[in-house]
Design a protein around this motif. Sequence first.
Motif, PDB file in Angstrom:
ATOM      1  N   VAL A 166     -25.198  -5.145   9.277  1.00  0.00           N
ATOM      2  CA  VAL A 166     -26.535  -4.563   9.423  1.00  0.00           C
ATOM      3  C   VAL A 166     -27.514  -5.627   9.926  1.00  0.00           C
ATOM      4  O   VAL A 166     -28.328  -5.372  10.821  1.00  0.00           O
ATOM      5  CB  VAL A 166     -27.021  -3.965   8.086  1.00  0.00           C
ATOM      6  N   SER A 167     -27.441  -6.833   9.385  1.00  0.00           N
ATOM      7  CA  SER A 167     -28.362  -7.885   9.818  1.00  0.00           C
ATOM      8  C   SER A 167     -28.096  -8.300  11.260  1.00  0.00           C
ATOM      9  O   SER A 167     -29.008  -8.774  11.954  1.00  0.00           O
ATOM     10  CB  SER A 167     -28.268  -9.100   8.887  1.00  0.00           C
ATOM     11  N   ALA A 168     -26.864  -8.123  11.738  1.00  0.00           N
ATOM     12  CA  ALA A 168     -26.555  -8.420  13.138  1.00  0.00           C
ATOM     13  C   ALA A 168     -27.045  -7.312  14.065  1.00  0.00           C
ATOM     14  O   ALA A 168     -27.324  -7.560  15.240  1.00  0.00           O
ATOM     15  CB  ALA A 168     -25.044  -8.610  13.311  1.00  0.00           C
ATOM     16  N   THR A 169     -27.146  -6.094  13.556  1.00  0.00           N
ATOM     17  CA  THR A 169     -27.581  -4.953  14.372  1.00  0.00           C
ATOM     18  C   THR A 169     -29.093  -4.849  14.426  1.00  0.00           C
ATOM     19  O   THR A 169     -29.673  -4.593  15.493  1.00  0.00           O
ATOM     20  CB  THR A 169     -26.994  -3.648  13.789  1.00  0.00           C
ATOM     21  N   TRP A 170     -29.744  -5.034  13.269  1.00  0.00           N
ATOM     22  CA  TRP A 170     -31.204  -4.957  13.179  1.00  0.00           C
ATOM     23  C   TRP A 170     -31.701  -6.236  12.511  1.00  0.00           C
ATOM     24  O   TRP A 170     -31.804  -6.287  11.275  1.00  0.00           O
ATOM     25  CB  TRP A 170     -31.641  -3.752  12.362  1.00  0.00           C
ATOM     26  N   PRO A 171     -32.003  -7.277  13.273  1.00  0.00           N
ATOM     27  CA  PRO A 171     -32.487  -8.525  12.670  1.00  0.00           C
ATOM     28  C   PRO A 171     -33.765  -8.293  11.881  1.00  0.00           C
ATOM     29  O   PRO A 171     -34.528  -7.360  12.136  1.00  0.00           O
ATOM     30  CB  PRO A 171     -32.734  -9.427  13.886  1.00  0.00           C
ATOM     31  N   GLY A 172     -33.984  -9.163  10.917  1.00  0.00           N
ATOM     32  CA  GLY A 172     -35.198  -9.071  10.117  1.00  0.00           C
ATOM     33  C   GLY A 172     -34.889  -8.816   8.659  1.00  0.00           C
ATOM     34  O   GLY A 172     -33.743  -8.570   8.271  1.00  0.00           O
ATOM     35  N   ASP A 173     -35.924  -8.873   7.844  1.00  0.00           N
ATOM     36  CA  ASP A 173     -35.772  -8.690   6.405  1.00  0.00           C
ATOM     37  C   ASP A 173     -35.818  -7.218   6.036  1.00  0.00           C
ATOM     38  O   ASP A 173     -36.524  -6.428   6.657  1.00  0.00           O
ATOM     39  CB  ASP A 173     -36.887  -9.431   5.663  1.00  0.00           C
ATOM     40  N   TRP A 215     -35.541   3.340  15.772  1.00  0.00           N
ATOM     41  CA  TRP A 215     -35.495   3.273  14.310  1.00  0.00           C
ATOM     42  C   TRP A 215     -34.854   1.980  13.841  1.00  0.00           C
ATOM     43  O   TRP A 215     -33.846   1.527  14.407  1.00  0.00           O
ATOM     44  CB  TRP A 215     -34.705   4.467  13.770  1.00  0.00           C
ATOM     45  N   THR A 216     -35.447   1.381  12.825  1.00  0.00           N
ATOM     46  CA  THR A 216     -34.867   0.225  12.145  1.00  0.00           C
ATOM     47  C   THR A 216     -34.898   0.513  10.650  1.00  0.00           C
ATOM     48  O   THR A 216     -35.961   0.840  10.108  1.00  0.00           O
ATOM     49  CB  THR A 216     -35.666  -1.053  12.429  1.00  0.00           C
ATOM     50  N   PRO A 217     -33.763   0.438   9.959  1.00  0.00           N
ATOM     51  CA  PRO A 217     -33.772   0.749   8.521  1.00  0.00           C
ATOM     52  C   PRO A 217     -34.605  -0.265   7.742  1.00  0.00           C
ATOM     53  O   PRO A 217     -34.481  -1.474   7.931  1.00  0.00           O
ATOM     54  CB  PRO A 217     -32.288   0.675   8.131  1.00  0.00           C
ATOM     55  N   ALA A 218     -35.438   0.259   6.864  1.00  0.00           N
ATOM     56  CA  ALA A 218     -36.269  -0.597   6.014  1.00  0.00           C
ATOM     57  C   ALA A 218     -35.523  -1.046   4.775  1.00  0.00           C
ATOM     58  O   ALA A 218     -35.908  -2.043   4.139  1.00  0.00           O
ATOM     59  CB  ALA A 218     -37.542   0.142   5.612  1.00  0.00           C
ATOM     60  N   ASP A 219     -34.483  -0.327   4.413  1.00  0.00           N
ATOM     61  CA  ASP A 219     -33.665  -0.721   3.270  1.00  0.00           C
ATOM     62  C   ASP A 219     -32.236  -0.245   3.483  1.00  0.00           C
ATOM     63  O   ASP A 219     -31.978   0.680   4.262  1.00  0.00           O
ATOM     64  CB  ASP A 219     -34.229  -0.168   1.962  1.00  0.00           C
ATOM     65  N   HIS A 220     -31.304  -0.891   2.804  1.00  0.00           N
ATOM     66  CA  HIS A 220     -29.881  -0.645   3.023  1.00  0.00           C
ATOM     67  C   HIS A 220     -29.146  -0.755   1.699  1.00  0.00           C
ATOM     68  O   HIS A 220     -29.327  -1.723   0.956  1.00  0.00           O
ATOM     69  CB  HIS A 220     -29.317  -1.679   4.019  1.00  0.00           C
ATOM     70  N   THR A 221     -28.340   0.259   1.396  1.00  0.00           N
ATOM     71  CA  THR A 221     -27.460   0.228   0.228  1.00  0.00           C
ATOM     72  C   THR A 221     -26.022   0.285   0.708  1.00  0.00           C
ATOM     73  O   THR A 221     -25.640   1.202   1.434  1.00  0.00           O
ATOM     74  CB  THR A 221     -27.741   1.414  -0.716  1.00  0.00           C
ATOM     75  N   ASP A 222     -25.238  -0.715   0.325  1.00  0.00           N
ATOM     76  CA  ASP A 222     -23.834  -0.816   0.718  1.00  0.00           C
ATOM     77  C   ASP A 222     -22.982  -0.419  -0.485  1.00  0.00           C
ATOM     78  O   ASP A 222     -22.907  -1.156  -1.475  1.00  0.00           O
ATOM     79  CB  ASP A 222     -23.521  -2.245   1.162  1.00  0.00           C
ATOM     80  N   VAL A 223     -22.370   0.755  -0.414  1.00  0.00           N
ATOM     81  CA  VAL A 223     -21.620   1.309  -1.545  1.00  0.00           C
ATOM     82  C   VAL A 223     -20.164   0.845  -1.469  1.00  0.00           C
ATOM     83  O   VAL A 223     -19.499   1.037  -0.451  1.00  0.00           O
ATOM     84  CB  VAL A 223     -21.694   2.842  -1.550  1.00  0.00           C
ATOM     85  N   GLY A 224     -19.695   0.241  -2.565  1.00  0.00           N
ATOM     86  CA  GLY A 224     -18.340  -0.310  -2.554  1.00  0.00           C
ATOM     87  C   GLY A 224     -18.244  -1.496  -1.624  1.00  0.00           C
ATOM     88  O   GLY A 224     -17.196  -1.761  -1.033  1.00  0.00           O
ATOM     89  N   GLY A 225     -19.359  -2.243  -1.511  1.00  0.00           N
ATOM     90  CA  GLY A 225     -19.470  -3.277  -0.494  1.00  0.00           C
ATOM     91  C   GLY A 225     -18.684  -4.538  -0.745  1.00  0.00           C
ATOM     92  O   GLY A 225     -18.571  -5.377   0.149  1.00  0.00           O
TER      93      GLY A 225
END
Length: 330
Positions: free
Chosen positions: A103-110, A84-94
């Motif tokens: 996240v970009s270091a764990t799953w490279p890509g856009d 699984w690779t997340p297609a979108d990411h929401t960072d709450v209180g980021g």
Amino acid sequence: MTAPAPPSETLRASLATLLDGLPPKQAAQAVDRLIANYRGATPTDTPILRDRADVAAYAAYRMPATFEAVHAALEALAEAVPDWTPADHTDVGGGTGAATWAVSATWPGDRAVTVLDWSDPALALGREIALANPALKDARWQRARIGKDLTLPATTDLVTVSYVLNELTPADRTALVDTAAASARSVVIVEAGTPAGYARVIEARDRLIAAGFRVAAPCPHSAACPIAPGEDWCHFSARVSRSSLHRQVKGGSLPYEDEKFSYVAATRLPVTPAPARVIRRPQIRKGQVLLDLCEPDEQLTRRTITKRHGDLYKAARDTAWGDSWPPADS
């Protein structure tokens, strides 16, 4: 063609320029106050990061540690849900977006990325730093009050909540976890590796399980935590290179420090948790390695791996606090 630098190195290079023009004494004073808030309690109507100086000091001092802790939690999630690779990411209180870098270091890509925080200066600086990371070029930085009035998209692949629950009232903590559970396929929550931080993580873990999630990490099961309340707490450690600001504030001589953190990664996806999890730093002695493990049968055990175990002994010597056990290739 030269390969792009890893996100961790790019982040450090970006942070190195933040304190230019800010007097060292002012930066150190801002960090001291932020640490006091980080370790204490802050009303939900008072953003911790008040202005550019606060945010610059926070980012230079805390972002590397937050990045390493969240990255460790995300790597454990990726190991438990390998296809699984997340297609979108929401960072709450980021805040300034450390989790988005992780996240970009764990799953490279856009992917579609949204950072929600109530501090405009933090969001502005996060957007500025993110210009160095191609994976974050289209990220949305949105002001939002974090708590019972928070709204999230109807569906989102991944929600991260790192070092946020400590800033909220109990009612707002509950509302935030429930809102994340209603929206996300996977949720990762990271808190300080203290007894209080662990208690907040366990509270969130229980709510996520009640909402239908399965624990992907660190636990090898989704049953009750076997640690007796008040007797111990589950936490892990991530190695962080010290910046000049770290050395100035803490007066330490070592080039690194260890960030202690507690976390839970939970998902609605099919998941294969670790067979067991190393929950303390392994003790390496002559001819043997002692591993403290959380087991799938909801027990805490200590296993002694000796030379007579052959390759397993070699694997134990290379095993770190927080790793799954036994290694997949053993």
